[in-house]
Design a protein around this motif. Structure first.
Motif, PDB file in Angstrom:
ATOM      1  N   LEU A 132      20.503  48.478  24.676  1.00 44.62           N
ATOM      2  CA  LEU A 132      21.266  48.192  24.606  1.00 44.62           C
ATOM      3  C   LEU A 132      20.806  46.604  23.582  1.00 44.62           C
ATOM      4  CD1 LEU A 132      24.063  46.531  26.537  1.00 44.62           C
ATOM      5  CD2 LEU A 132      22.092  44.926  27.309  1.00 44.62           C
ATOM      6  N   ALA A 133      20.285  46.216  23.099  1.00 44.43           N
ATOM      7  CA  ALA A 133      20.132  45.493  21.900  1.00 44.43           C
ATOM      8  C   ALA A 133      20.435  46.209  20.753  1.00 44.43           C
ATOM      9  CB  ALA A 133      18.590  45.086  22.201  1.00 44.43           C
ATOM     10  N   ALA A 134      20.083  47.327  20.690  1.00 50.50           N
ATOM     11  CA  ALA A 134      20.493  48.375  19.428  1.00 50.50           C
ATOM     12  C   ALA A 134      21.924  48.817  19.382  1.00 50.50           C
ATOM     13  CB  ALA A 134      19.502  49.106  19.839  1.00 50.50           C
ATOM     14  N   GLN A 135      22.476  48.570  20.461  1.00 48.79           N
ATOM     15  CA  GLN A 135      23.785  48.472  20.262  1.00 48.79           C
ATOM     16  C   GLN A 135      24.900  47.289  19.394  1.00 48.79           C
ATOM     17  OE1 GLN A 135      26.130  49.120  24.014  1.00 48.79           O
ATOM     18  NE2 GLN A 135      25.228  50.789  24.320  1.00 48.79           N
ATOM     19  N   TYR A 136      23.768  46.427  19.599  1.00 47.10           N
ATOM     20  CA  TYR A 136      24.459  45.287  19.107  1.00 47.10           C
ATOM     21  C   TYR A 136      24.326  44.774  17.642  1.00 47.10           C
ATOM     22  CZ  TYR A 136      27.172  44.409  23.172  1.00 47.10           C
ATOM     23  OH  TYR A 136      27.762  44.272  24.658  1.00 47.10           O
ATOM     24  N   ALA A 137      22.688  45.441  17.690  1.00 49.92           N
ATOM     25  CA  ALA A 137      21.772  45.041  16.378  1.00 49.92           C
ATOM     26  C   ALA A 137      22.515  46.051  14.888  1.00 49.92           C
ATOM     27  CB  ALA A 137      20.282  45.357  16.666  1.00 49.92           C
ATOM     28  N   ARG A 138      22.023  45.164  13.938  1.00 52.49           N
ATOM     29  CA  ARG A 138      21.852  45.873  12.795  1.00 52.49           C
ATOM     30  C   ARG A 138      21.044  46.274  12.005  1.00 52.49           C
ATOM     31  NH1 ARG A 138      24.413  42.180   9.609  1.00 52.49           N
ATOM     32  NH2 ARG A 138      24.561  40.836  10.889  1.00 52.49           N
ATOM     33  N   LYS A 139      19.968  44.838  12.619  1.00 54.64           N
ATOM     34  CA  LYS A 139      18.536  45.460  11.795  1.00 54.64           C
ATOM     35  C   LYS A 139      17.610  46.371  13.149  1.00 54.64           C
ATOM     36  CE  LYS A 139      19.468  42.111   8.427  1.00 54.64           C
ATOM     37  NZ  LYS A 139      18.737  40.654   8.908  1.00 54.64           N
ATOM     38  N   PRO A 140      16.365  47.173  12.143  1.00 57.88           N
ATOM     39  CA  PRO A 140      15.938  47.307  13.606  1.00 57.88           C
ATOM     40  C   PRO A 140      15.672  47.274  14.291  1.00 57.88           C
ATOM     41  CG  PRO A 140      15.268  48.345  11.402  1.00 57.88           C
ATOM     42  CD  PRO A 140      16.178  47.061  10.927  1.00 57.88           C
ATOM     43  N   VAL A 141      15.753  47.690  15.768  1.00 58.91           N
ATOM     44  CA  VAL A 141      15.060  46.848  17.062  1.00 58.91           C
ATOM     45  C   VAL A 141      14.336  47.992  17.338  1.00 58.91           C
ATOM     46  CG1 VAL A 141      15.371  46.999  20.016  1.00 58.91           C
ATOM     47  CG2 VAL A 141      17.506  45.878  17.423  1.00 58.91           C
ATOM     48  N   ILE A 142      12.448  47.744  18.035  1.00 57.08           N
ATOM     49  CA  ILE A 142      11.199  48.580  18.392  1.00 57.08           C
ATOM     50  C   ILE A 142      11.443  47.797  19.933  1.00 57.08           C
ATOM     51  CG2 ILE A 142       9.333  48.863  18.484  1.00 57.08           C
ATOM     52  CD1 ILE A 142       9.605  47.905  15.024  1.00 57.08           C
ATOM     53  N   ASN A 143      11.368  49.107  20.840  1.00 60.81           N
ATOM     54  CA  ASN A 143      11.450  49.321  21.982  1.00 60.81           C
ATOM     55  C   ASN A 143      10.120  48.906  22.673  1.00 60.81           C
ATOM     56  OD1 ASN A 143      11.488  48.698  25.100  1.00 60.81           O
ATOM     57  ND2 ASN A 143      12.055  51.020  24.702  1.00 60.81           N
ATOM     58  N   ALA A 144       9.570  47.342  23.065  1.00 61.28           N
ATOM     59  CA  ALA A 144       8.095  47.027  22.970  1.00 61.28           C
ATOM     60  C   ALA A 144       7.848  47.080  24.405  1.00 61.28           C
ATOM     61  CB  ALA A 144       7.692  46.018  22.558  1.00 61.28           C
ATOM     62  N   GLY A 145       8.418  47.929  25.294  1.00 56.63           N
ATOM     63  CA  GLY A 145       8.601  47.435  26.906  1.00 56.63           C
ATOM     64  C   GLY A 145      10.270  47.452  27.398  1.00 56.63           C
ATOM     65  N   ASP A 146      10.587  48.736  28.080  1.00 58.11           N
ATOM     66  CA  ASP A 146      12.166  47.768  28.659  1.00 58.11           C
ATOM     67  C   ASP A 146      11.429  48.613  30.376  1.00 58.11           C
ATOM     68  OD1 ASP A 146      11.859  51.047  28.524  1.00 58.11           O
ATOM     69  OD2 ASP A 146      14.282  50.927  28.624  1.00 58.11           O
ATOM     70  N   GLY A 147      11.498  47.613  31.499  1.00 60.69           N
ATOM     71  CA  GLY A 147      11.335  47.539  32.335  1.00 60.69           C
ATOM     72  C   GLY A 147      10.355  48.170  33.473  1.00 60.69           C
ATOM     73  N   ALA A 148      10.800  49.485  33.730  1.00 60.40           N
ATOM     74  CA  ALA A 148       9.923  50.538  34.279  1.00 60.40           C
ATOM     75  C   ALA A 148      10.551  52.026  33.222  1.00 60.40           C
ATOM     76  CB  ALA A 148       9.881  51.239  35.900  1.00 60.40           C
ATOM     77  N   GLY A 149      11.277  51.341  32.268  1.00 60.43           N
ATOM     78  CA  GLY A 149      11.295  52.515  31.045  1.00 60.43           C
ATOM     79  C   GLY A 149      10.476  52.773  30.563  1.00 60.43           C
ATOM     80  N   GLU A 150      10.525  53.036  29.071  1.00 62.03           N
ATOM     81  CA  GLU A 150       9.490  53.633  28.288  1.00 62.03           C
ATOM     82  C   GLU A 150       9.326  52.535  27.288  1.00 62.03           C
ATOM     83  OE1 GLU A 150      10.295  56.212  26.024  1.00 62.03           O
ATOM     84  OE2 GLU A 150      11.966  57.081  26.088  1.00 62.03           O
ATOM     85  N   HIS A 151       7.398  52.707  27.372  1.00 61.00           N
ATOM     86  CA  HIS A 151       6.631  51.637  26.454  1.00 61.00           C
ATOM     87  C   HIS A 151       5.988  53.360  24.292  1.00 61.00           C
ATOM     88  CE1 HIS A 151       4.520  49.123  24.865  1.00 61.00           C
ATOM     89  NE2 HIS A 151       3.849  48.465  25.968  1.00 61.00           N
TER      90      HIS A 151
END
Ligand code: ASP
Length: 321
Positions: A132-151
């Motif tokens: 979701l954050a990536a949809q709004y960001a023009r700069k790179p977003v790095i996922n550092a853990g999204d709930g029980a999703g991914e890391h």
């Protein structure tokens, strides 16, 4: 071709800018060539030691480290990674002291931070929040853990650790133990390890089994168990995880599984002499501290390898590696 690329890819290690300007949201973005590249850069930084802090390849770049959930290692390793490369950090570890506690939405927070920073590292309690954050960001977003999703960055450092400890990944039997339902690190690691010729065993209490929808996506031999003894003797890498207390809505359900598995020196007496024992940490009793002096206990080395992998990822998304 160095030791790292040799075992992963037939491609030589040429500069690969495929991640420059891109988000890192999921392990599904990585193939063996991409992994070879991350690990080659991470190894370069590991060997460079202090020298890289003199070169300062990320001088003038700013990281926004945005954490909606508690973290020790992920947040401080990204901070250390950025600073060792000469960059600086806006640390937002306590969103309760930020405008998030006033009800600010994630998209507004992201659009604010990207006005100041060149890259955003995000940890959030909701699955899908990094996307979701990536949809709004023009700069790179790095996922550092999204709930029980991914890391994904944890899985990258986990594989880098296995490679450092064993020299190769193909041919290994990896056993994942603990909370496989809510544990995002195992969700990512199983998918990433499946790029190699591995066998994966899952050992979990009946109520915390690996999500059924993930298993068919992981195209290597897999088997599920409730008893570690069934697979301990054949295991090359034992990846232990904590029961994810914060994901339970029912305290009694947590209490009934929280002490399901404890690795002790006695357990290790029945394991392979060269087995690698890993844990993403924090541990809350799954591995007794008497095990720490066993050479197979790789979890503190794993923490340091993580910093080099995060250095590589930051430099890559910023187009500097
Ligand atoms: N630190 C890891 C994570 O954030 C593992 C854990 O919390 O159990 O997922």
């Amino acid at each position: 071709m160095n030791h790292f690329t040799h075992h992963i890819s037939q491609q030589p290690a040429v500069r690969d800018h495929r991640f420059a300007g891109h988000h890192i949201l999921s392990v599904s973005q990585f193939d063996r060539d991409a992994l070879a590249y991350v690990f080659t850069v991470a190894e370069e930084y590991r060997q460079a030691g202090r020298e890289i802090s003199v070169q300062r390849p990320l001088l003038g770049y700013i990281l926004a480290n945005l954490f909606y959930e508690p973290s020790t290692r992920t947040s401080s390793s990204f901070l250390a990674a950025m600073e060792r490369l000469g960059g600086s950090v806006i640390p937002i570890n306590e969103v309760r002291y930020s405008s998030v506690s006033k009800g600010e939405s994630l998209p507004d927070t992201i659009r604010t931070l990207e006005a100041y920073a060149d890259v955003i590292v995000l940890r959030h309690y909701e699955k899908g929040s990094a996307a979701l954050a990536a949809q709004y960001a023009r700069k790179p977003v790095i996922n550092a853990g999204d709930g029980a999703g991914e890391h994904p960055t944890q899985a990258l450092l986990d594989l880098f650790t296995i490679l450092q400890e064993r020299g190769q990944i193909d041919g290994l039997t990896i056993t994942m133990l603990g909370d496989l339902k809510y544990g995002r690190t195992v969700h990512s690691l199983a998918q990433l390890a499946a790029l190699f010729d591995v066998k994966i065993n899952y050992v979990a209490p009946e109520t915390l089994r690996m999500p059924g929808e993930l298993i068919p996506q992981i195209r290597v031999p897999q088997s599920e168990h409730t008893d570690l003894e069934a697979v301990l003797a054949e295991t090359d890498v034992l990846y232990v995880t904590r029961i994810q207390k914060e994901r339970f809505t029912d305290e009694a359900a947590y209490a009934s599984v929280k002490d399901s598995y404890v690795i002790t020196p006695e357990t290790l007496s029945r394991a392979k002499a060269d087995m690698v024992l890993m844990h993403p940490f924090p541990r809350v009793g799954e591995i007794s501290i008497e095990v720490d002096t066993d050479p197979r206990a790789a979890y503190f080395r794993q923490i340091e390898y993580g910093m080099y992998v995060r250095m590589a990822l930051l430099a890559m998304v910023l187009g500097q590696a």
